[in-house]
Design a protein around this motif. Structure first.
Motif, PDB file in Angstrom:
ATOM      1  N   ALA A   1       0.834  -1.212   0.000  1.00  0.00           N
ATOM      2  CA  ALA A   1       0.000   0.000   0.000  1.00  0.00           C
ATOM      3  C   ALA A   1       0.860   1.250   0.000  1.00  0.00           C
ATOM      4  O   ALA A   1       0.605   2.203  -0.758  1.00  0.00           O
ATOM      5  N   SER A   2       1.880   1.273   0.835  1.00  0.00           N
ATOM      6  CA  SER A   2       2.757   2.446   0.908  1.00  0.00           C
ATOM      7  C   SER A   2       3.519   2.653  -0.393  1.00  0.00           C
ATOM      8  O   SER A   2       3.678   3.783  -0.864  1.00  0.00           O
ATOM      9  N   ARG A   3       3.999   1.563  -0.984  1.00  0.00           N
ATOM     10  CA  ARG A   3       4.784   1.684  -2.211  1.00  0.00           C
ATOM     11  C   ARG A   3       3.905   2.087  -3.388  1.00  0.00           C
ATOM     12  O   ARG A   3       4.339   2.854  -4.254  1.00  0.00           O
ATOM     13  N   ARG A   4       2.693   1.587  -3.437  1.00  0.00           N
ATOM     14  CA  ARG A   4       1.793   1.981  -4.525  1.00  0.00           C
ATOM     15  C   ARG A   4       1.355   3.437  -4.375  1.00  0.00           C
ATOM     16  O   ARG A   4       1.221   4.155  -5.368  1.00  0.00           O
ATOM     17  N   LEU A   5       1.172   3.861  -3.127  1.00  0.00           N
ATOM     18  CA  LEU A   5       0.866   5.274  -2.890  1.00  0.00           C
ATOM     19  C   LEU A   5       2.051   6.147  -3.290  1.00  0.00           C
ATOM     20  O   LEU A   5       1.875   7.227  -3.873  1.00  0.00           O
ATOM     21  N   GLN A   6       3.249   5.678  -3.035  1.00  0.00           N
ATOM     22  CA  GLN A   6       4.451   6.431  -3.426  1.00  0.00           C
ATOM     23  C   GLN A   6       4.513   6.610  -4.936  1.00  0.00           C
ATOM     24  O   GLN A   6       4.769   7.702  -5.447  1.00  0.00           O
ATOM     25  N   GLY A   7       4.267   5.530  -5.681  1.00  0.00           N
ATOM     26  CA  GLY A   7       4.289   5.623  -7.134  1.00  0.00           C
ATOM     27  C   GLY A   7       3.210   6.537  -7.666  1.00  0.00           C
ATOM     28  O   GLY A   7       3.440   7.316  -8.611  1.00  0.00           O
ATOM     29  N   TYR A   8       2.019   6.456  -7.069  1.00  0.00           N
ATOM     30  CA  TYR A   8       0.913   7.351  -7.437  1.00  0.00           C
ATOM     31  C   TYR A   8       1.310   8.807  -7.207  1.00  0.00           C
ATOM     32  O   TYR A   8       1.133   9.661  -8.084  1.00  0.00           O
ATOM     33  N   THR A   9       1.865   9.089  -6.028  1.00  0.00           N
ATOM     34  CA  THR A   9       2.221  10.467  -5.671  1.00  0.00           C
ATOM     35  C   THR A   9       3.310  11.004  -6.602  1.00  0.00           C
ATOM     36  O   THR A   9       3.251  12.162  -7.039  1.00  0.00           O
TER      37      THR A   9
END
Length: 335
Positions: free
Chosen positions: A194-202
């Motif tokens: 979740a954190s890594r996918r949010l990072q890529g999104y951001t």
């Protein structure tokens, strides 16, 4: 009569010793020869005499797979493929469910002994690097998911940041600007998907000069109901959304239902991209565009590398990053 090693050798055009070498994961076999023997094994449905082999080797012939949720389609599909590859190598697969809790993951990490299993494949969610240091190093272990610790574990993980960035950049390139991130976990430890996918999104949004304010939609878990509720609540608040990047396909399926219930056209008004490429994504209405991790590669490689480590042939540290692709279906078709 069941197929014998002699039958496999004849079909593959090799000696019985070569078949034995392939079955027992000896490294000094040419890749093309190994592939030919494995094809013959599968064609003849040959099952090695596991009891005799284990008696000679002092092994149990069992490997364990522990995942957060067996009912989750991604893990069910992955477990099915891992089981097939384990069987191909004459191994029996035990499957455990952790619920993604640290307590259950620690129980798996400490609950098996080398007298029970030969190796462990674990998909951790809540474990820390300190937890992994307490693991019995006599049991070869492969971790699926984000790397937690640089220790002596085999490790397989898709690059979540890169894949998320790819999905969001595609949505941006198609003219979407109010792109929601669905599946943010408020209590994430910063290491999970979740954190890594949010990072890529951001990274993708900021790189395009777009705001993420009010567009990060939290959920308590990653199921259909959570996706439905999060999109419904965002619409009720009047949040402007023209695309949704969903952290898994189940969230996306819930989002599709929520948008459809409000009469919002997909993809004309709102485009969606999911993650996992589960079988259900091919049958949604409209069909779901999604990030597709190479599950076949993950399953095959996990079993082969773990068995090699069991046989003492694997490297001390091993990190493998499987490929991914963005599968384009109806939820991202051009307007």
């Amino acid at each position: 009569m069941p197929a014998s090693m002699h039958d496999v050798a004849q079909l593959a055009g090799v000696s019985q010793r070569t078949v034995s070498n392939v079955v027992n994961e000896y490294v000094h076999v040419k890749p093309e020869t190994r592939a030919r023997v494995q094809k013959a094994i599968k064609q003849l449905k040959y099952r090695p005499n596991v009891a005799a082999r284990n008696l000679r080797s002092g092994r149990s012939g069992l490997i364990a797979l522990a995942v957060p949720e067996i009912a989750a389609p991604y893990f069910a599909e992955l477990a099915d493929q891992i089981q097939q590859h384990a069987e191909l190598h004459g191994m029996t697969l035990l499957i455990d469910q952790t619920g993604g809790t640290r307590e259950r993951e620690l129980a798996v990490l400490h609950g098996y002994s080398s007298a029970v299993i030969d190796g462990l494949i674990l998909s951790p969610v809540a474990l820390t690097a300190a937890d992994l240091e307490t693991h019995d190093q006599t049991i070869p272990t492969l971790l699926l998911g984000e790397r937690i610790d640089p220790g002596p574990f085999l490790h397989l993980s898709v690059d979540n940041v890169a894949a998320a960035r790819t999905a969001v950049e595609f949505l941006i390139s198609s003219g979407r600007t109010n792109i929601a991130a669905l599946g943010v976990l408020p209590e994430s430890n910063g290491l999970g998907p979740a954190s890594r996918r949010l990072q890529g999104y951001t990274e993708a949004m900021q790189g395009a000069g777009l705001t993420t304010s009010q567009l990060q939609l939290p959920t308590a878990e990653w199921g259909r109901r959570a996706g439905y509720a999060a999109i419904r609540d965002a619409l009720d608040r009047g949040t402007e959304i023209d695309a949704v990047f969903c952290f898994n396909d189940l969230l996306a399926i819930g989002a599709i239902r929520a948008l459809t219930d409000r009469g919002i056209s997909i993809p004309a008004r709102v485009a969606l991209i999911g993650w996992d490429d589960i079988e259900e994504s091919r049958f949604t209405v409209p069909t779901l565009s999604t990030i597709c991790p190479d599950k076949a590669f993950i399953a095959r490689t996990a079993v082969e590398r773990l068995i090699a480590r069991i046989a003492g042939n694997g490297p001390e540290e091993d990190e493998i990053i499987p490929e991914f692709q963005l599968i384009h279906r109806q939820t991202t078709q051009s307007n």
